[in-house]
Design a protein around this motif. Structure first.
Motif, PDB file in Angstrom:
ATOM      1  N   VAL A  78       0.681  -1.135   0.125  1.00 54.25           N
ATOM      2  CA  VAL A  78      -0.061   0.017  -0.005  1.00 54.25           C
ATOM      3  C   VAL A  78       0.911   1.285   0.080  1.00 54.25           C
ATOM      4  N   ALA A  81      -0.306   5.948   1.532  1.00 51.76           N
ATOM      5  CA  ALA A  81      -1.630   6.223   2.271  1.00 51.76           C
ATOM      6  C   ALA A  81      -1.368   7.584   3.197  1.00 51.76           C
ATOM      7  N   ALA A  86      -3.248   5.091   6.954  1.00 51.22           N
ATOM      8  CA  ALA A  86      -2.317   4.179   7.593  1.00 51.22           C
ATOM      9  C   ALA A  86      -2.346   3.838   8.873  1.00 51.22           C
ATOM     10  N   ILE A  89      -4.668   0.908   9.298  1.00 49.65           N
ATOM     11  CA  ILE A  89      -3.911  -0.042   8.942  1.00 49.65           C
ATOM     12  C   ILE A  89      -3.034  -0.513  10.056  1.00 49.65           C
ATOM     13  N   ARG A  90      -1.995   0.255  10.529  1.00 50.28           N
ATOM     14  CA  ARG A  90      -1.418  -0.053  11.760  1.00 50.28           C
ATOM     15  C   ARG A  90      -2.111  -0.484  12.977  1.00 50.28           C
ATOM     16  N   ASP A  95      -0.007  -3.938   9.138  1.00 50.04           N
ATOM     17  CA  ASP A  95       1.072  -3.489   8.452  1.00 50.04           C
ATOM     18  C   ASP A  95       2.185  -4.768   8.445  1.00 50.04           C
ATOM     19  N   ASP A  99       3.124  -4.333   2.876  1.00 51.58           N
ATOM     20  CA  ASP A  99       4.269  -3.424   3.012  1.00 51.58           C
ATOM     21  C   ASP A  99       3.383  -2.244   2.956  1.00 51.58           C
ATOM     22  N   LEU A 100       3.583  -1.263   3.964  1.00 50.82           N
ATOM     23  CA  LEU A 100       3.138   0.077   3.934  1.00 50.82           C
ATOM     24  C   LEU A 100       4.037   1.177   3.728  1.00 50.82           C
TER      25      LEU A 100
END
Length: 103
Positions: A78, A81, A86, A89-90, A95, A99-100
């Motif tokens: 991703v 973001a 983000a 996601i975290r 994450d 892969d962020l």
């Protein structure tokens, strides 16, 4: 805000560009696009999220769906973001499964 999703496949790398809000009303379109990327035999999935302003829990489930649909051997990134996306996601710890990447 309206939602838009676009798919490009180039040399087995699928790039999905998301715009707007990924929530329960738009997750189905994202799932359909993930299905298309998987059917193309992609070995990498890049999700461009610079223009994604919001991701609900339904959007997060869509990322889980992408991980399951694409398989463990396919890299999912991703990219770009926004901080709220983000953070979502975290917060879910996802994450660690994708892969962020900052844009």
């Amino acid at each position: 805000m309206t939602f838009d999703v676009r798919l490009r496949v180039n040399e087995r790398v699928a790039t999905i560009e998301l715009t707007g809000e990924l929530d329960a009303s738009s997750a189905g379109r994202f799932h359909d696009t993930i299905d298309e990327a998987a059917a193309a035999g992609s070995i990498e999935l890049v999700i461009r999220a610079e223009k994604l302003s919001y991701m609900s829990s339904a959007g997060l489930r869509s990322l889980v769906f992408a991980r399951q649909k694409m398989g463990d051997d396919v890299r999912i990134a991703v990219v770009g973001a926004t901080e709220p996306v983000a953070h979502t996601i975290r917060l879910a710890g996802f994450d660690h499964s994708i892969d962020l990447i900052d844009a």
